[in-house]
Design a protein around this motif. Structure first.
Motif, PDB file in Angstrom:
ATOM      1  N   ILE A  51      36.908 101.048 125.106  1.00 58.13           N
ATOM      2  CA  ILE A  51      38.233 100.774 125.655  1.00 58.13           C
ATOM      3  C   ILE A  51      38.470  99.275 125.656  1.00 58.13           C
ATOM      4  O   ILE A  51      37.592  98.491 126.006  1.00 58.13           O
ATOM      5  CB  ILE A  51      38.363 101.369 127.075  1.00 58.13           C
ATOM      6  N   THR A  52      39.667  98.867 125.242  1.00 58.83           N
ATOM      7  CA  THR A  52      40.009  97.451 125.227  1.00 58.83           C
ATOM      8  C   THR A  52      40.542  97.028 126.589  1.00 58.83           C
ATOM      9  O   THR A  52      40.771  97.861 127.480  1.00 58.83           O
ATOM     10  CB  THR A  52      41.077  97.164 124.162  1.00 58.83           C
ATOM     11  N   VAL A  53      40.792  95.746 126.731  1.00 57.29           N
ATOM     12  CA  VAL A  53      41.358  95.233 127.974  1.00 57.29           C
ATOM     13  C   VAL A  53      42.706  95.878 128.245  1.00 57.29           C
ATOM     14  O   VAL A  53      43.050  96.205 129.390  1.00 57.29           O
ATOM     15  CB  VAL A  53      41.514  93.704 127.901  1.00 57.29           C
ATOM     16  N   GLY A  54      43.468  96.099 127.193  1.00 59.49           N
ATOM     17  CA  GLY A  54      44.789  96.684 127.351  1.00 59.49           C
ATOM     18  C   GLY A  54      44.797  98.184 127.523  1.00 59.49           C
ATOM     19  O   GLY A  54      45.854  98.773 127.758  1.00 59.49           O
ATOM     20  N   ILE A  69      37.331 107.823 128.826  1.00 60.78           N
ATOM     21  CA  ILE A  69      36.909 106.498 129.258  1.00 60.78           C
ATOM     22  C   ILE A  69      38.076 105.803 129.928  1.00 60.78           C
ATOM     23  O   ILE A  69      39.230 105.960 129.507  1.00 60.78           O
ATOM     24  CB  ILE A  69      36.373 105.660 128.071  1.00 60.78           C
ATOM     25  N   SER A  70      37.794 105.074 130.994  1.00 58.73           N
ATOM     26  CA  SER A  70      38.825 104.317 131.691  1.00 58.73           C
ATOM     27  C   SER A  70      38.179 103.064 132.273  1.00 58.73           C
ATOM     28  O   SER A  70      36.950 102.945 132.295  1.00 58.73           O
ATOM     29  CB  SER A  70      39.480 105.143 132.799  1.00 58.73           C
ATOM     30  N   ARG A  71      39.015 102.142 132.733  1.00 57.30           N
ATOM     31  CA  ARG A  71      38.471 100.915 133.311  1.00 57.30           C
ATOM     32  C   ARG A  71      39.363 100.405 134.421  1.00 57.30           C
ATOM     33  O   ARG A  71      40.571 100.670 134.433  1.00 57.30           O
ATOM     34  CB  ARG A  71      38.288  99.831 132.239  1.00 57.30           C
ATOM     35  N   ASP A  72      38.739  99.690 135.339  1.00 56.61           N
ATOM     36  CA  ASP A  72      39.436  99.017 136.432  1.00 56.61           C
ATOM     37  C   ASP A  72      39.182  97.534 136.226  1.00 56.61           C
ATOM     38  O   ASP A  72      38.097  97.037 136.538  1.00 56.61           O
ATOM     39  CB  ASP A  72      38.901  99.504 137.776  1.00 56.61           C
ATOM     40  N   ASN A  73      40.146  96.838 135.666  1.00 58.35           N
ATOM     41  CA  ASN A  73      39.937  95.424 135.335  1.00 58.35           C
ATOM     42  C   ASN A  73      39.721  94.571 136.578  1.00 58.35           C
ATOM     43  O   ASN A  73      38.968  93.589 136.540  1.00 58.35           O
ATOM     44  CB  ASN A  73      41.123  94.894 134.534  1.00 58.35           C
ATOM     45  N   THR A  77      34.930  97.179 136.091  1.00 53.48           N
ATOM     46  CA  THR A  77      34.186  98.438 136.013  1.00 53.48           C
ATOM     47  C   THR A  77      34.787  99.344 134.947  1.00 53.48           C
ATOM     48  O   THR A  77      36.008  99.428 134.807  1.00 53.48           O
ATOM     49  CB  THR A  77      34.197  99.147 137.377  1.00 53.48           C
ATOM     50  N   VAL A  78      33.897 100.009 134.229  1.00 48.00           N
ATOM     51  CA  VAL A  78      34.306 101.013 133.262  1.00 48.00           C
ATOM     52  C   VAL A  78      33.722 102.361 133.677  1.00 48.00           C
ATOM     53  O   VAL A  78      32.626 102.420 134.240  1.00 48.00           O
ATOM     54  CB  VAL A  78      33.858 100.627 131.830  1.00 48.00           C
TER      55      VAL A  78
END
Length: 121
Positions: A51-54, A69-73, A77-78
């Motif tokens: 996953i990219t930053v965007g 997949i997901s992330r909390d910038n 955390t991914v």
């Protein structure tokens, strides 16, 4: 010093779910693309998802439709939400991240220590 710490692995029956987390900490200027890889016994390490930053994502064909997949910038955390797990998903799962130091120019790739996922039939 940068660390990636994974959590959430374990033993689950086929058809079950697990959620993996990977938190980056330390001296981080920017946290770029993040991903999850896995390595089963006797096999090469393979990409599961990235996953990219965007928020753009990429998945291995073998996990499409079952794994997200997901992330909390804000939390660096991914996550990897794994549903409908199969015995062939059994592996050590590693997260990685492209990280630039606060005063650095180049990005370096960091890896977590790995977390075991075992799916019983």
């Amino acid at each position: 010093q940068v660390q990636l710490v994974e959590s959430g692995g374990g033993l689950v029956q086929a058809g079950g779910s697990l959620r993996l987390s990977c938190a980056a900490s330390g001296s981080i200027g920017s946290l770029n693309a993040m991903g999850w890889y896995r390595q089963a016994p006797g096999k090469q390490r393979e990409l599961v998802a990235s996953i990219t930053v965007g928020g753009s994502t990429n998945y291995a064909d073998s996990v499409k439709g079952r794994i997200t997949i997901s992330r909390d910038n804000a939390a660096n955390t991914v996550y990897l939400q794994m549903n409908s797990l199969k015995p062939e998903d059994t592996a050590v799962y590693y997260c990685n991240a492209g990280i630039r130091m606060p005063c650095g120019i180049k990005e370096h790739i960091y890896w977590g220590q790995g977390t075991q996922v075992t799916v019983s039939s």
